[in-house]
Write a protein that holds these residues in place. Structure first.
Motif, PDB file in Angstrom:
ATOM      1  N   PRO A 142       0.818  -1.223   0.000  1.00 22.51           N
ATOM      2  CA  PRO A 142       0.000   0.000   0.000  1.00 22.51           C
ATOM      3  C   PRO A 142       0.849   1.268   0.000  1.00 22.51           C
ATOM      4  CG  PRO A 142      -0.703  -1.498   1.734  1.00 22.51           C
ATOM      5  CD  PRO A 142       0.551  -2.073   1.164  1.00 22.51           C
ATOM      6  N   LEU A 143       0.268   2.329  -0.498  1.00 20.03           N
ATOM      7  CA  LEU A 143       0.969   3.623  -0.550  1.00 20.03           C
ATOM      8  C   LEU A 143      -0.018   4.705  -0.124  1.00 20.03           C
ATOM      9  CD1 LEU A 143       3.471   5.288  -1.489  1.00 20.03           C
ATOM     10  CD2 LEU A 143       2.444   5.330  -3.773  1.00 20.03           C
ATOM     11  N   TYR A 144       0.351   5.439   0.900  1.00 19.29           N
ATOM     12  CA  TYR A 144      -0.529   6.501   1.412  1.00 19.29           C
ATOM     13  C   TYR A 144       0.090   7.856   1.137  1.00 19.29           C
ATOM     14  CZ  TYR A 144      -3.447   2.975   3.528  1.00 19.29           C
ATOM     15  OH  TYR A 144      -4.308   1.910   3.689  1.00 19.29           O
ATOM     16  N   THR A 203      -2.623  -2.881  -8.633  1.00 22.46           N
ATOM     17  CA  THR A 203      -3.710  -2.064  -9.182  1.00 22.46           C
ATOM     18  C   THR A 203      -4.789  -1.826  -8.124  1.00 22.46           C
ATOM     19  OG1 THR A 203      -3.214  -2.834 -11.397  1.00 22.46           O
ATOM     20  CG2 THR A 203      -5.403  -1.898 -11.057  1.00 22.46           C
ATOM     21  N   ILE A 204      -5.066  -2.833  -7.308  1.00 21.83           N
ATOM     22  CA  ILE A 204      -6.044  -2.631  -6.222  1.00 21.83           C
ATOM     23  C   ILE A 204      -5.534  -1.533  -5.267  1.00 21.83           C
ATOM     24  CG2 ILE A 204      -7.051  -3.679  -4.143  1.00 21.83           C
ATOM     25  CD1 ILE A 204      -7.445  -6.233  -5.751  1.00 21.83           C
ATOM     26  N   ASN A 205      -4.241  -1.579  -4.941  1.00 17.56           N
ATOM     27  CA  ASN A 205      -3.701  -0.536  -4.062  1.00 17.56           C
ATOM     28  C   ASN A 205      -3.864   0.855  -4.670  1.00 17.56           C
ATOM     29  OD1 ASN A 205      -2.919  -2.176  -1.945  1.00 17.56           O
ATOM     30  ND2 ASN A 205      -0.899  -2.582  -2.834  1.00 17.56           N
ATOM     31  N   ARG A 229      -9.472   5.957  -4.410  1.00 15.28           N
ATOM     32  CA  ARG A 229     -10.744   6.020  -3.683  1.00 15.28           C
ATOM     33  C   ARG A 229     -10.616   6.943  -2.462  1.00 15.28           C
ATOM     34  NH1 ARG A 229     -12.925   1.341   0.223  1.00 15.28           N
ATOM     35  NH2 ARG A 229     -14.947   2.274   0.677  1.00 15.28           N
ATOM     36  N   ARG A 230      -9.515   6.778  -1.714  1.00 15.52           N
ATOM     37  CA  ARG A 230      -9.353   7.572  -0.489  1.00 15.52           C
ATOM     38  C   ARG A 230      -9.225   9.055  -0.797  1.00 15.52           C
ATOM     39  NH1 ARG A 230      -5.161   9.590   2.167  1.00 15.52           N
ATOM     40  NH2 ARG A 230      -3.646   8.394   0.952  1.00 15.52           N
ATOM     41  N   VAL A 231      -8.429   9.393  -1.828  1.00 20.09           N
ATOM     42  CA  VAL A 231      -8.162  10.821  -2.083  1.00 20.09           C
ATOM     43  C   VAL A 231      -9.033  11.381  -3.222  1.00 20.09           C
ATOM     44  CG1 VAL A 231      -5.806  10.643  -1.204  1.00 20.09           C
ATOM     45  CG2 VAL A 231      -6.217  10.355  -3.659  1.00 20.09           C
TER      46      VAL A 231
END
Ligand code: NAD
Ligand code: UDP
Ligand code: UDP
Length: 343
Positions: free
Chosen positions: A87-89, A122-124, A130-132
């Motif tokens: 994941p990458l935030y 791709t899901i990540n 989705r989050r941003v």
């Protein structure tokens, strides 16, 4: 200061008349996954020249720092050494999701990883989008058409893919990625763009990636046999990288959210292509015929009606011009290699 920025813009506009530069309010924070690779680095150049803030996430599997080192230290540029299977935030407005090995020898080298990049990766990126609430453009491929029975290929063709063969790790995971984009769009309201990219070539292609353009040019330059796999009657259609970059940016900024072909319909048999490169290089290398490749698509040419209609886009660079630039690039790479081996 604003005045200084406007001055800078004017200078850059003179240097690069083909690029449209931005005023401050149009500037975006853009993530390019795979931005240290061949296509990604050319896209980064264009986005940086336009004045955006660009973040590259790349694990350097096939990419190289050298492709983007000219931006390191620039205030609008950030490089993250990151494997997108994790994941990458971060906070961004747009995502160009290009991370994935692209040449057959690279994607077959670790097929499990290829599947992970295109599925979990791709899901990540869709989770991030989705989050941003960012728009995501996915770099899909003409390989979703497999060994096509329809010619040229339109986006409505469902393809002829072997789910089990040596190419399946790439073809099928790119198909799953398209399906995942569609699912996130439908279920989560994510804005997506799908570029089905056809064979692309140009400077910064890898020396050893085994693709036909790099192989033939390097063989011709070194007067080594030019290796045609099989009888050479299979066809490909080659697009120069700057045309692809134009297409990717137009697609991202368009209102079209279904899959779109981006490629040059200029089609050659591989045998013709071998002689064309030999001629352009002015080489004495012989053309030789090797064993055919398993599941090698027999024909490939994009139907680009959709891109012409929706993006007003079509490729501009003629094959001989693009190849000359690419030959010059590889000629220089060989000199650099030779020089570093001697020291
Ligand atoms: P490339 O191999 O030069 O670039 C891919 C980049 O992704 C590299 O920098 C690599 O290090 C990076 N990467 C790979 N796995 C990663 C991971 N797990 N995490 C982070 N980064 C990772 O290939 P390219 O030719 O520039 O292709 C770019 C995209 O375009 C790919 O998605 C490819 O499938 C697609 N595409 C390319 C072509 C073509 O002809 N070049 C054709 C069709 C589709
Ligand atoms: N994710 C990410 N960055 C973000 C948000 C999510 O990498 O900013 C990853 C996260 O690891 C998750 C995936 O994206 O596994 C899918 O996210 P989503 O929100 O769709 O699903 P969930 O978190 O419910 O699994
Ligand atoms: N090819 C070839 N000789 C080479 C490399 C490739 O004849 O040294 C052929 C290959 O069999 C295929 C075409 O050229 O028919 C394009 O191959 P490439 O690996 O560049 O890309 P693909 O379109 O297959 O992903």
């Amino acid at each position: 200061s604003l005045e200084k920025r406007i001055q800078e813009l004017e200078v850059r506009q003179q240097q690069y008349p083909e690029v449209t530069f931005l005023t401050y309010k149009d500037r975006k924070r853009i993530l390019v996954t795979g931005g240290a690779g061949f296509v990604g680095s050319h896209l980064v150049d264009r986005l940086m020249l336009e004045g955006h803030e660009v973040i590259v996430a790349d694990n350097f599997f096939t990419g190289r720092k050298r492709n983007i080192e000219h931006w390191i230290g620039h205030e609008n540029f950030e490089l993250i050494n990151h494997d997108i299977v994790n994941p990458l935030y971060i906070e961004v407005d747009e995502i160009y999701h290009l991370a994935s090995p692209a040449s057959p020898s690279h994607y077959m080298y670790n097929p499990v990883k290829t599947i992970k990049v295109n599925t979990m990766g791709t899901i990540n990126m869709l989770g991030l989008a989705r989050r941003v609430r960012a728009r995501l453009l996915f770099a899909s491929t003409s390989e979703v058409y497999g060994d096509p029975e329809v010619h040229p290929q339109k986006e409505t063709y469902f393809g002829n893919v072997n789910p089990f063969g040596p190419r399946s790790c790439y073809d099928e995971s790119k198909r799953v990625a398209e399906a995942t984009c569609y699912a996130y769009a439908k279920q989560e309201g994510i804005s997506i763009r799908i570029a089905r990219i056809f064979n692309t070539y140009g400077p910064r292609m890898h020396m050893n990636d085994g693709r036909v353009v790099s192989n033939f040019i390097l063989q011709a330059l070194q007067n080594e046999p030019i290796t045609v796999y099989g009888h050479g009657k299979q066809t490909r259609s080659f697009q120069y990288v700057s045309d692809l970059v134009d297409g990717l940016i137009s697609l991202m900024n368009s209102n079209y959210s279904m899959p779109m072909n981006l490629g040059n319909p200029d089609e050659y048999t591989i045998e013709q292509f071998a002689f064309k490169i030999k001629d352009l290089v002015g080489s004495n290398a012989p053309v030789v015929y090797k064993d055919p490749v398993v599941d090698d698509p027999k024909q490939r040419r994009p139907d680009i009606t959709l891109a012409k209609f929706w993006l007003n886009w079509e490729p501009k660079v003629l094959i001989n011009d693009g190849l000359k630039k690419t030959i010059a690039y590889f000629r220089n790479e060989l000199l650099v290699k030779h020089h570093s081996e001697r020291n």
